[in-house]
Design an enzyme around this catalytic site. Structure first.
Site, PDB file in Angstrom:
ATOM      1  N   TYR A  14      35.868  35.419 -49.277  1.00  0.00           N
ATOM      2  CA  TYR A  14      35.180  34.137 -49.052  1.00  0.00           C
ATOM      3  C   TYR A  14      34.143  34.170 -47.935  1.00  0.00           C
ATOM      4  CZ  TYR A  14      38.873  32.604 -52.056  1.00  0.00           C
ATOM      5  OH  TYR A  14      39.709  32.492 -53.128  1.00  0.00           O
ATOM      6  N   ASP A  16      31.125  35.685 -47.603  1.00  0.00           N
ATOM      7  CA  ASP A  16      29.705  35.524 -47.946  1.00  0.00           C
ATOM      8  C   ASP A  16      29.386  34.041 -48.186  1.00  0.00           C
ATOM      9  OD1 ASP A  16      29.323  38.417 -48.117  1.00  0.00           O
ATOM     10  OD2 ASP A  16      30.544  38.261 -49.917  1.00  0.00           O
ATOM     11  N   TYR A 192      44.230  40.314 -44.611  1.00  0.00           N
ATOM     12  CA  TYR A 192      44.322  41.124 -45.831  1.00  0.00           C
ATOM     13  C   TYR A 192      45.749  41.654 -45.926  1.00  0.00           C
ATOM     14  CZ  TYR A 192      39.301  40.903 -44.972  1.00  0.00           C
ATOM     15  OH  TYR A 192      38.040  40.440 -44.713  1.00  0.00           O
ATOM     16  N   GLN A 254      37.267  23.966 -45.792  1.00  0.00           N
ATOM     17  CA  GLN A 254      36.757  24.717 -44.644  1.00  0.00           C
ATOM     18  C   GLN A 254      36.874  23.904 -43.347  1.00  0.00           C
ATOM     19  OE1 GLN A 254      32.588  25.858 -44.538  1.00  0.00           O
ATOM     20  NE2 GLN A 254      33.144  28.019 -44.362  1.00  0.00           N
ATOM     21  N   ARG A 270      40.457  37.085 -40.149  1.00  0.00           N
ATOM     22  CA  ARG A 270      39.972  38.307 -40.813  1.00  0.00           C
ATOM     23  C   ARG A 270      38.466  38.188 -41.068  1.00  0.00           C
ATOM     24  NH1 ARG A 270      42.121  37.239 -47.071  1.00  0.00           N
ATOM     25  NH2 ARG A 270      40.070  36.601 -47.821  1.00  0.00           N
ATOM     26  N   GLU A 272      34.722  37.829 -41.304  1.00  0.00           N
ATOM     27  CA  GLU A 272      33.616  37.460 -40.418  1.00  0.00           C
ATOM     28  C   GLU A 272      33.676  35.996 -39.987  1.00  0.00           C
ATOM     29  OE1 GLU A 272      29.830  39.086 -41.380  1.00  0.00           O
ATOM     30  OE2 GLU A 272      28.726  37.350 -40.624  1.00  0.00           O
TER      31      GLU A 272
END
Ligand code: TRH
Length: 380
Positions: A14, A16, A192, A254, A270, A272
């Site tokens: 998610y 990008d 992850y 979000q 995790r 970015e």
């Protein structure tokens, strides 16, 4: 008022879409821009923003025109600024239309986030393109010679108000089905797959202080399920093991994920975007970095640690670095968690100082808008 086109291909996960969606909204809200966000996978955006219609060719959300990036590219007039996020490839027809525009657009390649020192030397560099187009590399980052981090103008004030308001925090957690537990430490977990999870959960369960672990749905659930020895894990359910209470949450909007980070005492994040948001939460954190070919992610991890820990005592710096390395190696979490607990107050102070230091720099959306203004005045 400038018009911007932002292009995003959802590679996996998610990050990008998380970054481009945030940037698009901020350019509209704070930079007075008109923004079209081209996304190839609207279902991914729908996870972060449930009001998204995954079947709509075009829809207006939060002032952003969200467009599905179709396989057959339609005839579209390019905007004044075109951002290709994370080196995605613009449709060839669109690039040709950019070159044919009477005033050619500014073309920016928004890169992935890294704390490595070489980033500053590459930030803002031109990359000549066919047709006389001007494309530039734009690097987010933590240092003064980069484009900065995404941060809404009122973010820190909202975060501070929320963290100072015990009732707001409690109401938010209650809305997630998380009841208050006296004296408990709250930890959020977004990661992850990680074989090191069990060891960490073992020490949390055996700890003298109660812990509430809040886990939004995601890739770590398999490891959690194995440790719990349970069947399918469903959101809304909870499990008690020793002094550890685990709550499984749905994947949050979000905006709500930000509140979760603000509400917790410690955040495992995790990639970015969640990594940056946890820094704005100003609480101790643990980063599971996105694994790259040839182990390149380890250099990124160490570069960040070198900056983040620079002002800590050697003991505290080594405890944080030890924990982060253990998590990313998938082993040694038990011992390193106990080491972190020894230096907790210093690490908590550092998290606040770091957020304030980073917030004293221009944010990424403002830096992009300024880059465009400078480019215009050079071109005039
Ligand atoms: O999903 P990620 O692992 O994304 C990664 C990274 O960006 C990586 O650099 C990139 O190369 C790879 O994708 C392709 O982690 P990230 O970046 O934190 O993105 C997650 C987004 O999901 C972020 O915007 C926060 C959001 N989120 C929610 O909205 N609700 C939730 O409940 C959770 C857990 C996350």
């Amino acid at each position: 008022m400038a018009c911007w086109d932002i292009f995003c291909t959802v590679v996996d996960n998610y990050g990008d879409i998380g970054v481009t969606w945030r940037l698009a909204r901020q350019l509209v809200a704070e930079q007075g821009a008109t923004v079209r966000l081209w996304v190839d996978d609207l279902a991914a955006l729908q996870r972060l923003c449930p009001q998204t219609d995954p079947a709509a060719a075009q829809q207006l959300i939060a002032g952003v025109t969200v467009c599905h990036w179709p396989a057959d590219w339609p005839a579209v007039e390019p905007a004044d600024v075109v951002i290709e996020a994370f080196a995605c490839h613009l449709p060839a027809v669109f690039a040709a239309a950019m070159a044919a525009r009477p005033r050619q657009p500014l073309w920016l390649n928004l890169e992935y986030l890294s704390a490595e020192a070489w980033v500053g030397g590459c930030h803002g560099l031109p990359s000549p393109q066919p047709g006389g187009l001007q494309k530039f590399f734009f690097f987010p980052g933590f240092r003064a010679d980069t484009g900065g981090l995404l941060r809404e103008g009122d973010l820190l004030a909202r975060r501070q108000a929320f963290q100072a308001d015990a009732q707001a925090r409690q109401a938010f957690l209650a809305g997630l089905g998380v009841p208050p537990l006296a004296g408990a430490r709250l930890i959020s977990l977004f990661a992850y797959e990680n074989p090191g999870l069990g060891e960490w959960l073992d020490v949390l369960a055996a700890g003298s202080r109660p812990t509430q672990l809040l886990v939004p749905q995601g890739r770590i659930l398999g490891d959690l399920q194995r440790w719990l020895g349970e069947g399918e894990l469903l959101p809304g359910h909870g499990w008690q093991r020793g002094n550890l209470r685990i709550h499984l949450l749905p994947f949050l909007r979000q905006e709500d994920y930000d509140l979760l980070l603000w509400a917790c005492d410690f955040n495992a994040v995790r990639g970015e975007d969640s990594f940056v948001r946890a820094q704005w939460a100003a609480r101790p954190l643990l980063w599971h970095i996105y694994e790259q070919d040839e182990q390149a992610h380890w250099d990124k991890l160490e570069a960040f640690l070198a900056l983040y820990l620079a002002e800590l005592s050697p003991a505290a710096a080594s405890a944080v670095a030890g924990l982060w390395r253990a998590w990313n190696a998938g082993q040694g979490m038990g011992e390193s968690w106990l080491a972190l607990e020894q230096v907790w107050p210093q690490v908590a102070e550092q998290a606040e100082r770091w957020a304030a230091q980073q917030a004293s720099r221009p944010d990424l959306a403002a830096a992009l808008a300024e880059f465009y203004r400078n480019w215009l005045s050079c071109a005039a």
